[in-house]
Structures are given as C-alpha cells and as structure tokens.
Design a protein around this motif. Structure first.
Motif, PDB file in Angstrom:
ATOM      1  N   THR A 152       0.839  -1.215   0.000  1.00 28.02           N
ATOM      2  CA  THR A 152       0.000   0.000   0.000  1.00 28.02           C
ATOM      3  C   THR A 152       0.871   1.261   0.000  1.00 28.02           C
ATOM      4  OG1 THR A 152      -0.268  -0.292   2.389  1.00 28.02           O
ATOM      5  CG2 THR A 152      -2.106  -0.978   0.986  1.00 28.02           C
ATOM      6  N   LYS A 153       2.033   1.186   0.630  1.00 27.39           N
ATOM      7  CA  LYS A 153       2.938   2.352   0.594  1.00 27.39           C
ATOM      8  C   LYS A 153       3.503   2.541  -0.818  1.00 27.39           C
ATOM      9  CE  LYS A 153       4.067   2.672   5.452  1.00 27.39           C
ATOM     10  NZ  LYS A 153       4.904   2.180   6.546  1.00 27.39           N
ATOM     11  N   ALA A 154       3.736   1.408  -1.497  1.00 28.70           N
ATOM     12  CA  ALA A 154       4.201   1.497  -2.898  1.00 28.70           C
ATOM     13  C   ALA A 154       3.083   2.036  -3.790  1.00 28.70           C
ATOM     14  CB  ALA A 154       4.665   0.125  -3.387  1.00 28.70           C
ATOM     15  N   LEU A 155       1.853   1.614  -3.507  1.00 28.23           N
ATOM     16  CA  LEU A 155       0.697   2.132  -4.268  1.00 28.23           C
ATOM     17  C   LEU A 155       0.590   3.647  -4.123  1.00 28.23           C
ATOM     18  CD1 LEU A 155      -2.355  -0.236  -3.528  1.00 28.23           C
ATOM     19  CD2 LEU A 155      -1.471   0.347  -5.787  1.00 28.23           C
ATOM     20  N   GLN A 156       0.808   4.100  -2.895  1.00 31.29           N
ATOM     21  CA  GLN A 156       0.691   5.533  -2.610  1.00 31.29           C
ATOM     22  C   GLN A 156       1.691   6.367  -3.418  1.00 31.29           C
ATOM     23  OE1 GLN A 156       1.636   6.611   1.417  1.00 31.29           O
ATOM     24  NE2 GLN A 156       0.114   8.250   1.478  1.00 31.29           N
ATOM     25  N   LYS A 157       2.832   5.740  -3.735  1.00 31.66           N
ATOM     26  CA  LYS A 157       3.878   6.478  -4.456  1.00 31.66           C
ATOM     27  C   LYS A 157       3.610   6.555  -5.954  1.00 31.66           C
ATOM     28  CE  LYS A 157       7.511   5.588  -1.117  1.00 31.66           C
ATOM     29  NZ  LYS A 157       8.398   4.537  -0.680  1.00 31.66           N
ATOM     30  N   LEU A 158       2.667   5.717  -6.447  1.00 32.55           N
ATOM     31  CA  LEU A 158       2.396   5.747  -7.890  1.00 32.55           C
ATOM     32  C   LEU A 158       1.776   7.084  -8.289  1.00 32.55           C
ATOM     33  CD1 LEU A 158       0.996   2.126  -8.454  1.00 32.55           C
ATOM     34  CD2 LEU A 158       3.318   2.981  -8.860  1.00 32.55           C
ATOM     35  N   LYS A 159       2.020   7.463  -9.533  1.00 28.91           N
ATOM     36  CA  LYS A 159       1.555   8.771 -10.016  1.00 28.91           C
ATOM     37  C   LYS A 159       0.576   8.583 -11.169  1.00 28.91           C
ATOM     38  CE  LYS A 159       4.901  11.527  -7.986  1.00 28.91           C
ATOM     39  NZ  LYS A 159       5.137  10.567  -6.936  1.00 28.91           N
ATOM     40  N   LYS A 160      -0.080   9.656 -11.512  1.00 27.98           N
ATOM     41  CA  LYS A 160      -0.971   9.685 -12.677  1.00 27.98           C
ATOM     42  C   LYS A 160      -0.227   9.146 -13.911  1.00 27.98           C
ATOM     43  CE  LYS A 160      -3.460  12.944 -15.571  1.00 27.98           C
ATOM     44  NZ  LYS A 160      -3.861  14.316 -15.800  1.00 27.98           N
ATOM     45  N   GLY A 161      -0.852   8.214 -14.603  1.00 27.23           N
ATOM     46  CA  GLY A 161      -0.241   7.654 -15.806  1.00 27.23           C
ATOM     47  C   GLY A 161       0.475   6.326 -15.555  1.00 27.23           C
ATOM     48  N   ASP A 162       0.830   6.057 -14.294  1.00 26.18           N
ATOM     49  CA  ASP A 162       1.475   4.773 -13.986  1.00 26.18           C
ATOM     50  C   ASP A 162       0.484   3.627 -14.187  1.00 26.18           C
ATOM     51  OD1 ASP A 162       3.784   6.031 -13.371  1.00 26.18           O
ATOM     52  OD2 ASP A 162       3.559   5.937 -11.189  1.00 26.18           O
ATOM     53  N   VAL A 163       1.036   2.458 -14.453  1.00 27.68           N
ATOM     54  CA  VAL A 163       0.183   1.286 -14.692  1.00 27.68           C
ATOM     55  C   VAL A 163       0.394   0.274 -13.568  1.00 27.68           C
ATOM     56  CG1 VAL A 163      -0.269  -0.664 -16.244  1.00 27.68           C
ATOM     57  CG2 VAL A 163       0.140   1.624 -17.187  1.00 27.68           C
ATOM     58  N   LEU A 164      -0.695  -0.306 -13.112  1.00 27.10           N
ATOM     59  CA  LEU A 164      -0.606  -1.396 -12.131  1.00 27.10           C
ATOM     60  C   LEU A 164      -1.456  -2.564 -12.617  1.00 27.10           C
ATOM     61  CD1 LEU A 164      -3.526  -1.112 -10.656  1.00 27.10           C
ATOM     62  CD2 LEU A 164      -2.371   0.545  -9.226  1.00 27.10           C
ATOM     63  N   GLY A 165      -1.326  -3.690 -11.933  1.00 23.25           N
ATOM     64  CA  GLY A 165      -2.105  -4.862 -12.302  1.00 23.25           C
ATOM     65  C   GLY A 165      -3.333  -4.984 -11.408  1.00 23.25           C
ATOM     66  N   MET A 166      -4.381  -5.530 -12.020  1.00 25.58           N
ATOM     67  CA  MET A 166      -5.619  -5.668 -11.245  1.00 25.58           C
ATOM     68  C   MET A 166      -6.280  -7.007 -11.565  1.00 25.58           C
ATOM     69  SD  MET A 166      -9.075  -5.406 -10.937  1.00 25.58           S
ATOM     70  CE  MET A 166      -9.743  -4.759 -12.434  1.00 25.58           C
ATOM     71  N   ARG A 167      -6.700  -7.723 -10.500  1.00 29.54           N
ATOM     72  CA  ARG A 167      -7.551  -8.906 -10.661  1.00 29.54           C
ATOM     73  C   ARG A 167      -8.820  -8.657  -9.867  1.00 29.54           C
ATOM     74  NH1 ARG A 167      -6.063 -13.712  -8.332  1.00 29.54           N
ATOM     75  NH2 ARG A 167      -4.629 -12.759  -6.839  1.00 29.54           N
ATOM     76  N   GLY A 168      -9.920  -9.053 -10.423  1.00 27.17           N
ATOM     77  CA  GLY A 168     -11.159  -8.882  -9.678  1.00 27.17           C
ATOM     78  C   GLY A 168     -12.328  -8.574 -10.586  1.00 27.17           C
ATOM     79  N   PRO A 169     -13.487  -8.293 -10.025  1.00 24.83           N
ATOM     80  CA  PRO A 169     -13.722  -8.146  -8.581  1.00 24.83           C
ATOM     81  C   PRO A 169     -13.940  -9.500  -7.915  1.00 24.83           C
ATOM     82  CG  PRO A 169     -15.757  -7.755  -9.753  1.00 24.83           C
ATOM     83  CD  PRO A 169     -14.721  -8.027 -10.800  1.00 24.83           C
ATOM     84  N   PHE A 170     -13.686  -9.524  -6.606  1.00 23.86           N
ATOM     85  CA  PHE A 170     -13.836 -10.741  -5.831  1.00 23.86           C
ATOM     86  C   PHE A 170     -14.818 -10.527  -4.679  1.00 23.86           C
ATOM     87  CE2 PHE A 170      -9.301 -11.124  -7.289  1.00 23.86           C
ATOM     88  CZ  PHE A 170      -9.495 -12.236  -8.099  1.00 23.86           C
TER      89      PHE A 170
END
Lengths: 151, 277
Positions: free
Chosen positions: B81-99
């Motif tokens: 979650t701390k790494a998530l907080q550091k992401l900026k507009k335009g960054d890409v992350l992975g998502m699985r869901g919804p669960f």
C-alpha cells in the motif's frame, strides 16, 4: 401551577418511575441554562447535583498535564450528566463544559440523598437507573483507550 | 456477483488521478489500460498489484452504477500500500477482480437501512450508499453512523456534508478525539445507535470497521432489537489468491476472499469471537 413533573417523568432516565418518586424529585429539581463554553462542573467539585439535558450538548473532559483538556465523550438531549453524586465520597471526576447553549434540569443530589435515606426503595430505583449510565461511560472510555480506528 | 473475466488473469489499469484524503489515506482512480469494461457489486474488492512489489486486496469505494473509473481508497500501512501511494498519474498497475460477496442492497429493499462505519471502514460501504441513494424511494429510513479517530481522519468530508444536507438520509458523525473547533459528537460510534431512528424489526445493518468496533456495534444493534440475520459485516483477513485456494484468509470453515468479505452475522458469529482462527 405547571411543574417540572411531566418533564422529569418523560426524561429517558426516569421514564416508568413510580409517579410518587417523580413528585418527590420535583422538590429537588430546577431549570438551568448554560452558555457555550461555560463549565457545568469541575473536577474535584463536591458532587451535590446532577443534570438531565433537555437541549444542547456538553463535553466530558479530563485534564492531562502534557496534553491539556481531552474531551472523551459528548452528551446530548435525553442524557444525564453526573453519577458521582450516588457514590461516596461524592466527588466529581473530570470537567463538564457546555459545547453550545444547553438547557437542563438540575437535580439537587443532596436533597435527593436525604430522601433516599428515608426510602430505600427510591435509592434502589435510582441505582438501577444510574448503574447502566456508569457502565456506559466505562464502556465508552474503554473503547477510546483501545484506539480502534488506528489499526 | 459480478465477475469480469478469469479471476487469476491480471489486467493492466492506468492511474487517472490520485488524491491524498488524510495523512495516511489516499484515493486512486483507475481506468483499463486497454479496452474493456468493468462491473462490480457493492462490497466487492480487487487485488491490486504493484509490479515488482506485490499484490494487496483493496475494497472498491466507487459507484457501482458508474463503475469506471474504478475507485479505490486505501490506507498506506504496509509495503504494497505504501508502494501504491507512491504511484503517479499515468502509472500502470495490475488488477484482478472483482472478488467476494456483496452487501445485501437488493434484499434490503422495503426496509430501513443502517450503515455503521469506523475509520477506514467507510470506503467499502460507499458503493452501497451510492446504490441505495440511486434507488432511494425503494428503501425506508436510511441512517449512516460514522466514527473516526479525529476530525482530520474523516474521509470524504465534502460528500458527508452533501449527504448530511439531504432530507432523506440521517448522517451522524463522531470522533474519538476532538480538535479545536470541533462542535460535533465525541465518543465511539456505537453510542450513536440508541439515538438513531429506525425500525429494528424491519431493518438491515451493514458494518465495517476494526473487528472490536464491529463486536461492540453488533451488541448495541442487538440491544436495539435487531436480529443477527439482519446484521451484515465485512471481514478482513490476510488474502493472497482471492479465490479460496491458498487458505491465507481462512476464518473457521470459510474463506473470506471467496465466501466473504461480506457475511451475515448469523453465519460468522461463532468465528468472529474466536482468536487465532
């Protein structure tokens, strides 16, 4: 003449109480009003009164030498300020302050304690109604100590 | 329950906007990096993956009737979650869901609804609030009770103000510690229950907060006359796979990621009170 009898009888803490006891208590009751910021009781005061809030809100505070005044609970209409009057040595714990203009009924606890010594049944009825208030305050403080939202 | 595709397949999502809500809580708006739709039910969560760091389950806090951008509100407490907080507009992350299971928003139609949120518990309830408000005439009284540590910890303050201004919703807020200028309630959120106006025999309650807060809240709802089957809680456990395979989130005989996170208290009560399960 209009008296405080119907107001006392309808207040949640005395609802259902035998009308003869309500009549007895009216003799110890008076209307009061507190301005915003005004202290209603102070820590260490003689606990010779308690209050039934009719309108407004009050803060229950404890003082910490390092953190200053800490409000741990607020009370509003229908709630009761003060239980120390029922437990010897009858000393107030913490400060009580009006957050906004507050109207209440002040009950002279000294007067009420005298009536209780003459009628143990009245004393029992009052204990039954005030012990849950004490439990409520203890539970509220316990939850505060747990600081549950910090998890 | 909404499922969008293979639950083990990660999809790339791009950050459209981030906002710091409080000193440790932030909200991200995400949109699919490619094409694609997304639907979810209130109460469900997604597994968000920060590349090279790890994956974490986060409840969806947006509007199920308008699911994109996908909104997540998170407290930065751990590595991911701390790494998530550091992401900026335009960054890409992975998502699985919804669960996971959903709030009983449909079953609550025709009944009063009481929502009790503590701290970071408001975001997982917000989709249910949106859905109820979108169909407001189909419900009875609607009560929101929200407790936070201090006034500075209150989430979505502008939205709370709008909800408080509505005549068809009762919103009461309390904090554990007042700061200068706070004239509202001080005290734990459970103290608001006896004063809330609803019919306990014809109501559904939805709660999220630390387990200890939910236990006290349940006790007060029961005292008010509510049946266990009408009280719903969202459980939190350490989740890894999201589909009930890894066993990390086991709670008694169920897996929170698959059978929960939303449970009727009637089905989870024997396990909520046990330690180390």
């Amino acid at each position: 003449m209009e008296t405080l009898e119907p107001i006392l009888a309808e207040h949640p803490v005395f609802k259902g109480l035998d009308p003869q006891y309500i009549k007895l208590m009216v003799g110890c009751a008076s209307n009061v009003r507190f301005n915003q910021g005004e202290f209603i009781t102070r820590d260490g005061d003689q606990a010779d009164e308690f209050y039934l809030i009719r309108a407004g809100s009050v803060a229950l505070d404890v003082y910490s030498p390092t953190k200053g005044e800490i409000t741990y609970l607020t009370l509003r209409e229908g709630e009761v300020v003060g239980w120390s009057w029922l437990v010897s040595p009858y000393r107030v714990h913490g400060d009580v302050r009006a957050i906004q203009i507050t109207r209440a009924i002040r009950i002279d606890a000294k007067c009420l304690r005298e009536k209780c010594t003459k009628d143990p049944q009245l004393e029992l009825e009052l204990y039954k109604r005030f012990v849950p208030i004490i439990v409520d305050r203890v539970e509220a403080m316990t939850m505060q100590l747990l600081d549950v939202y910090s998890d | 329950m909404a499922t969008n595709q293979d639950s083990m397949t990660m999809r790339p999502f791009r950050i459209r906007r981030t906002a710091q809500d409080t000193y440790d809580t932030f909200t991200m708006e995400l949109e699919p990096a490619g094409s694609g739709e997304f639907t979810f039910a209130p109460g469900q969560f997604n597994m968000l993956y920060v590349f090279g760091v790890g994956e974490v389950p986060i409840s969806i806090s947006g509007d199920p009737t308008d699911p994109l951008p996908l909104i997540h509100t998170t407290r930065a407490v751990g590595t991911v979650t701390k790494a998530l907080q550091k992401l900026k507009k335009g960054d890409v992350l992975g998502m699985r869901g919804p669960f996971g299971s959903a709030w009983p928003v449909e079953q609550a139609k025709g009944k009063d609804v009481v929502i009790v949120a503590g701290g970071i518990g408001l975001p997982p309830l917000r989709p249910a609030i949106y859905q109820i408000l979108a169909n407001r005439e189909e419900y009875g009284k609607f009560v929101l009770l929200y407790g936070a540590r201090t006034p500075d910890d209150l989430l979505f303050p502008k939205e709370l103000e709008q909800w408080r201004g509505r005549f068809d919703m009762d919103v009461t807020i309390t904090v554990d510690r007042a700061t200068d200028g706070w004239l509202g309630n001080v005290g734990v959120v459970t103290r608001l229950i006896p004063k809330a106006v609803f019919d306990p025999k014809n109501a559904v309650a939805m709660l999220v907060g630390p387990e200890i807060m939910m236990r006290f809240t349940i006790a007060d709802l029961q005292k008010a006359g509510m049946a266990d089957k009408d009280i719903y809680v969202s459980m939190e456990r350490n989740m890894k796979c999201g589909v009930g395979l890894c066993g990390h989130c086991q709670c008694g005989p169920s897996f929170v990621c698959k059978d929960g996170p939303v449970y009727s208290y009637e089905t989870i009560r024997d396990w909520m009170r046990k330690r180390e399960i």
